[in-house]
Design a protein around this motif. Sequence first.
Motif, mmCIF file in Angstrom:
data_model
loop_
_atom_site.group_PDB
_atom_site.id
_atom_site.type_symbol
_atom_site.label_atom_id
_atom_site.label_comp_id
_atom_site.label_asym_id
_atom_site.label_seq_id
_atom_site.Cartn_x
_atom_site.Cartn_y
_atom_site.Cartn_z
ATOM 1 N N LYS A 379 -14.699 -11.887 10.182
ATOM 2 C CA LYS A 379 -14.295 -11.568 9.025
ATOM 3 C C LYS A 379 -13.320 -12.763 8.568
ATOM 4 N N ASP A 397 -6.737 -7.650 5.464
ATOM 5 C CA ASP A 397 -7.552 -8.158 4.662
ATOM 6 C C ASP A 397 -6.911 -7.844 3.317
ATOM 7 N N THR A 413 -0.029 -12.642 4.441
ATOM 8 C CA THR A 413 -1.592 -13.112 4.448
ATOM 9 C C THR A 413 -1.629 -14.685 3.973
ATOM 10 N N LEU A 418 -5.858 -13.128 4.664
ATOM 11 C CA LEU A 418 -5.880 -12.635 6.079
ATOM 12 C C LEU A 418 -4.348 -12.795 6.628
ATOM 13 N N TYR A 461 -9.596 -4.348 12.425
ATOM 14 C CA TYR A 461 -9.799 -4.935 10.922
ATOM 15 C C TYR A 461 -9.760 -3.600 10.080
ATOM 16 N N LYS A 463 -8.851 -3.384 5.443
ATOM 17 C CA LYS A 463 -8.598 -4.132 4.093
ATOM 18 C C LYS A 463 -8.008 -3.473 3.148
#
Length: 550
Positions: A379, A397, A413, A418, A461, A463
């Motif tokens: 990613k 994310d 981020t 990220l 992970y 988002k």
Amino acid sequence: GYAPEVTGIAKTNAKVAVSQQGRVLYETTVPSGPFRIQDLSSAVSGKLDVKIEEQDGSVQTFQVDTATIPYLTRPGQVQYKLASGRPSTYNHHIDGPLFTSGEFSWGITNGWSLYGGSILAGDYNSAAIGIGRDLYAWGALSADVTQSFAQLPDQAKKQGKSWRVSYSKRFDSTNSEITFAGYRFSERNFMSMGEYLDARYRDGSTGNNKELYTITASKGFENLRLSLYGSYSHQTYWNQSADDRYSLSANTYFDLGPFKSTSLMLSATRSQYEGTNDDVVYLSMSIPWGTASVSYTGQYNDKTYMQSASYYDRIDNNNNYRLSAGNSMGGVNGTSSQGSGYFTHHGDAAEMTANASYYQNNYTSFGLSLQGGVTATAKGAALHAGGGNGSTRLMVDTGKVSGVPVNNGRVHTNMFGLGVIADVGSFYRNTTSLDLTTMPDDIEANQSVVEASLTDGAIGYRKFSVVQGAKAMGILAMEDGRHPPFGSSVFSHEGREIAVVADDGQAWLTGLQAGETLDVKWDGQTQCQVTLPKKLDTMSSLLLPCQAIG
């Protein structure tokens, strides 16, 4: 999720290095006083070498045996580890043969687990087999035996065995715990890989281990607001005198008039090495002072008593500092004044510590430390603070939106949207959220909270739905002067719904980009399009003509 704990007392602002067989596993900077390192990797086991480098140039060294109960595995599961490489020294020089090692633990039933492992390194090889038993209310017990085969130059091959028994138990009813109690016996010709490397490639100063007794225990007294912690290890050798290490600490807290939760701690440590005692006694009292705290500390070591008054405060979630001033009495330097400062910054890419110390007629020192890592996945990749090798982490994310604050601003981020949360607990439900109170005005989150439950060592992970752009009130009008129907939807060029049309064509638009074309839909299809000005005026309402499609 067990990981070994390393405790000690630093005389000054000091650098602490934890190594195993010459390889540095963990390095950090600590302020003067007791320290406790609890974030070592759960993959670490065996004997650890601890080195404390003080700012006055002195060095403390001792060993911690991290033997525990590594054999218990969930029924039907197999855990294994494989490694291959070459040993390295403290100076990061390759020194030793190519080796391959592996180990496994198999959960036979809910109560029994089987353990095994081996090291293959040419002239040195070893194999181990053991079994663990969950005794339920009586704790957990394990036993294993290791056989080694070592060939040293111009010597006969050495073969020997080492037996070990380990026990662990927490007593919830009495709020006490024996975190580890164990015994190991090694035959004269048994050699661990560390002993083999030392005998073959170095000066052979490492002792030939014989017997090891070790115990760590804690006890809490809730009514007295008191907790006790103690540890003891006794190591004998075939070729040198025994080593001992004792550690005992007591912590309590109480209300001192208007000062609530005043804390008092007393700890003492004795290390015996080759017949020499190194004793340290430490006393600390801390009083809350608003958002800060003031404290007094006293430390006795080597006929010298050092005392200081300190002030500690947090600037924000990512920055804190401590200032100290005091003096020392006795010893070779007589009475001397001293002062120190310690600052910690938790950044997005690294954890930084800076310190300075002054010791009258002795030394002045400055130190700077940076510690962090990089996590790279399919990613993307991001730098981050903290996170040991193989630790559990969560990559977040925000859809290429940079500078988004996460977890109260502990992480922001990067330019790719990220960020990495490095202090994630294994096997627990972890909640990660955006900090809406400090988020820039041009960023808006449609989803601000995510959850993840990760296994040990996993990289998760998640988002977030985040948009970046200007915000403005728009009035949408078609060529004939009519407005799009009430409830029509406005979509960005990326297909993201950014507004719903209200009465008289009014719509609160978010995530706007200058010159962008927006689609207005009703009856299930795009009916007209709006092209935004190349220079947006968000201070007043925008009159936006909507051009019909087709």
